[in-house]
Design a protein around this motif. Structure first.
Motif, PDB file in Angstrom:
ATOM      1  N   THR A  12       0.829  -1.209   0.000  1.00 42.68           N
ATOM      2  CA  THR A  12       0.000   0.000   0.000  1.00 42.68           C
ATOM      3  C   THR A  12       0.864   1.260   0.000  1.00 42.68           C
ATOM      4  O   THR A  12       0.386   2.336  -0.317  1.00 42.68           O
ATOM      5  CB  THR A  12      -0.919   0.026   1.233  1.00 42.68           C
ATOM      6  N   ARG A  13       2.142   1.152   0.353  1.00 34.26           N
ATOM      7  CA  ARG A  13       3.038   2.301   0.346  1.00 34.26           C
ATOM      8  C   ARG A  13       3.513   2.645  -1.059  1.00 34.26           C
ATOM      9  O   ARG A  13       3.949   3.765  -1.314  1.00 34.26           O
ATOM     10  CB  ARG A  13       4.257   2.032   1.232  1.00 34.26           C
ATOM     11  N   GLY A  14       3.491   1.684  -1.967  1.00 33.15           N
ATOM     12  CA  GLY A  14       3.991   1.892  -3.321  1.00 33.15           C
ATOM     13  C   GLY A  14       4.671   0.644  -3.833  1.00 33.15           C
ATOM     14  O   GLY A  14       4.459  -0.464  -3.312  1.00 33.15           O
ATOM     15  N   GLN A  33      15.150  13.307  -3.736  1.00 36.02           N
ATOM     16  CA  GLN A  33      14.607  14.051  -2.598  1.00 36.02           C
ATOM     17  C   GLN A  33      15.670  14.533  -1.617  1.00 36.02           C
ATOM     18  O   GLN A  33      15.349  15.303  -0.716  1.00 36.02           O
ATOM     19  CB  GLN A  33      13.574  13.188  -1.881  1.00 36.02           C
ATOM     20  N   SER A  83      13.410   7.784  -7.494  1.00 36.21           N
ATOM     21  CA  SER A  83      12.769   7.025  -6.422  1.00 36.21           C
ATOM     22  C   SER A  83      13.491   7.263  -5.103  1.00 36.21           C
ATOM     23  O   SER A  83      14.615   7.774  -5.056  1.00 36.21           O
ATOM     24  CB  SER A  83      12.763   5.533  -6.758  1.00 36.21           C
ATOM     25  N   GLY A 102       6.173   5.257  -6.840  1.00 42.53           N
ATOM     26  CA  GLY A 102       4.753   5.050  -7.077  1.00 42.53           C
ATOM     27  C   GLY A 102       3.979   6.354  -7.032  1.00 42.53           C
ATOM     28  O   GLY A 102       4.557   7.450  -7.067  1.00 42.53           O
ATOM     29  N   SER A 103       2.669   6.253  -6.907  1.00 41.95           N
ATOM     30  CA  SER A 103       1.792   7.415  -6.991  1.00 41.95           C
ATOM     31  C   SER A 103       2.069   8.460  -5.920  1.00 41.95           C
ATOM     32  O   SER A 103       1.787   9.646  -6.118  1.00 41.95           O
ATOM     33  CB  SER A 103       0.321   6.965  -6.896  1.00 41.95           C
ATOM     34  N   TRP A 104       2.610   8.044  -4.771  1.00 38.31           N
ATOM     35  CA  TRP A 104       2.887   8.992  -3.690  1.00 38.31           C
ATOM     36  C   TRP A 104       3.883  10.060  -4.117  1.00 38.31           C
ATOM     37  O   TRP A 104       3.952  11.129  -3.507  1.00 38.31           O
ATOM     38  CB  TRP A 104       3.438   8.250  -2.471  1.00 38.31           C
ATOM     39  N   GLN A 105       4.657   9.797  -5.180  1.00 37.70           N
ATOM     40  CA  GLN A 105       5.653  10.764  -5.618  1.00 37.70           C
ATOM     41  C   GLN A 105       5.043  11.998  -6.286  1.00 37.70           C
ATOM     42  O   GLN A 105       5.665  13.066  -6.298  1.00 37.70           O
ATOM     43  CB  GLN A 105       6.621  10.119  -6.615  1.00 37.70           C
ATOM     44  N   PRO A 136       2.656  14.354  -5.783  1.00 39.90           N
ATOM     45  CA  PRO A 136       2.611  15.681  -5.134  1.00 39.90           C
ATOM     46  C   PRO A 136       3.990  16.303  -4.976  1.00 39.90           C
ATOM     47  O   PRO A 136       4.149  17.522  -5.111  1.00 39.90           O
ATOM     48  CB  PRO A 136       1.960  15.378  -3.776  1.00 39.90           C
ATOM     49  N   GLY A 159       5.327   8.979 -10.210  1.00 40.20           N
ATOM     50  CA  GLY A 159       3.930   8.830  -9.812  1.00 40.20           C
ATOM     51  C   GLY A 159       2.922   9.156 -10.893  1.00 40.20           C
ATOM     52  O   GLY A 159       1.728   9.285 -10.618  1.00 40.20           O
ATOM     53  N   ASP A 170      -2.668  13.325 -14.805  1.00 38.94           N
ATOM     54  CA  ASP A 170      -1.404  13.595 -14.117  1.00 38.94           C
ATOM     55  C   ASP A 170      -0.452  14.371 -15.024  1.00 38.94           C
ATOM     56  O   ASP A 170       0.248  15.291 -14.581  1.00 38.94           O
ATOM     57  CB  ASP A 170      -0.738  12.291 -13.689  1.00 38.94           C
TER      58      ASP A 170
END
Length: 358
Positions: A52-54, A156, A180, A211-214, A216, A238, A244
């Motif tokens: 669920t985290r990616g 990041q 990533s 994944g999608s969390w990236q 934002p 993401g 997107d």
């Protein structure tokens, strides 16, 4: 809009690259390369796991990095069989310039449009100002010793402000983002907390997460870079839909790179997404601004409320109190933030718009 493939297993051999080109991809950043014989010790085979985290990934460096000669062959073959713009990517394990220059010189005879600088494997932490200065010197040294256009890929560790301060005036060709996240894994036994358990492989100390969390974060990077730099931005991380892509272009990206969606859905994702983009009409998608600014208040639908009390136990606001017949919302105290809607397990709370008296 230009749609490219980010470095991933789909960009490490000619057949998959040609499939992406046939589907409509305009560019692809090849898997990163590094001279053979200079790799650190091996850490295991390639493994992926979705939670669920990616999407988590682990692999050996020798599995992920290609020989520069193999990259030269890919550039030649793909260029002769398609119009796909193949962009090589060069990796390094240090911010010292010597190994980077060695690989760049191998690529120079092929005259690629640009070369991505992959900072994922370097040992130094780019969050430290001293290493940001070393990165700046690295780029300046590479620019002096090579004629190739350089495209650093941000991660990041290097926030937009630090990237602008360190690199914006070094002569780079643009910005590539967002890599990533490489993260340490907790000890075995914490798997129930949604960390990956790679099958048929020794548990690694670290893994990459994407994944999608990236998305934002990517939006934030694009917005900040565009506000302070005129350099081209090749944005990704993401991205899963045409919407997107539209968001990133609206924020100032010049081109989009995608990996996870293509790995998951194959070349068909490229065709479908390009079709959606070509049929996009901004005037239909943009919501109309109401003549009168609206505000909202939360309202409890009594027929759905089970009086479980969750909305009264939250600490976001004090507008909801429990009474004998169930929870009640004090209208004057409600700001319409919507938090209680996410707390209610029954979906019994809704927002009703009311005219703003301002």
């Amino acid at each position: 809009p230009p749609l490219g493939i980010a470095p991933c297993p789909a960009t490490e051999d000619k057949e998959r690259l040609l499939q992406c080109a046939e589907a409509g991809a305009e560019a692809a950043i090849l898997k990163s390369c590094h001279p053979v014989g200079q790799f650190p010790s091996d850490h295991g085979p390639r493994r992926f796991q979705a939670t669920t985290r990616g999407l988590w990934g682990t692999s050996s460096i020798t599995r992920e990095l290609l020989d520069p000669e193999a990259i030269c062959g890919l550039l030649d073959e793909v260029g002769s069989r398609s119009s796909l713009r193949a962009i090589p990517s060069v990796a390094g394990f240090t911010l010292d310039s010597s190994p980077w220059i060695e690989t760049l010189r191998l690529l120079e005879p092929l005259r690629p449009c640009c070369v991505q600088l992959d900072l994922f494997y370097k040992e130094e932490a780019l969050s430290l100002p001293i290493n940001q200065e070393r990165l700046r010197r690295l780029i300046l040294d590479l620019r002096k010793d090579s004629q190739l256009a350089l495209l650093p890929k941000l991660n990041q560790e290097l926030r937009p402000g630090a990237a602008l301060q360190s690199l914006n005036d070094t002569g780079i060709a643009g910005w590539s983002l967002l890599d990533s996240l490489r993260t340490r894994l907790p000890p075995a036994g914490t798997d129930k907390y949604d960390y990956p358990t790679f099958q048929y492989a020794e548990r690694p100390e670290a893994a990459s997460l994407f994944g999608s969390w990236q998305l934002p974060l990517v939006c934030d990077y694009v917005s900040r870079l565009r506000a302070n730099s005129s350099l081209p931005i090749l944005a990704g991380g993401g991205v899963n839909s045409a919407y997107d892509i539209i968001r990133l272009l609206a924020l100032g990206a010049d081109a989009i790179q995608v990996a996870s969606a293509i790995l998951r859905d194959g070349p068909g994702w490229i065709r479908r997404t390009l079709t959606e983009l070509n049929s996009y009409h901004p005037e239909k998608a943009a919501p109309k601004t109401p003549e009168n600014i609206q505000c909202a208040k939360a309202v409890i639908q009594r027929g759905l409320c089970s009086s479980c009390g969750r909305c009264t136990r939250q600490l976001m606001c004090q507008a909801i109190t429990m009474k004998q017949d169930g929870p009640h919302i004090t209208p004057d105290a409600c700001e319409g933030c919507g938090f209680c809607l996410s707390v209610c397990p029954e979906g019994a709370i809704v927002l009703h718009s009311i005219p703003d008296s301002r």
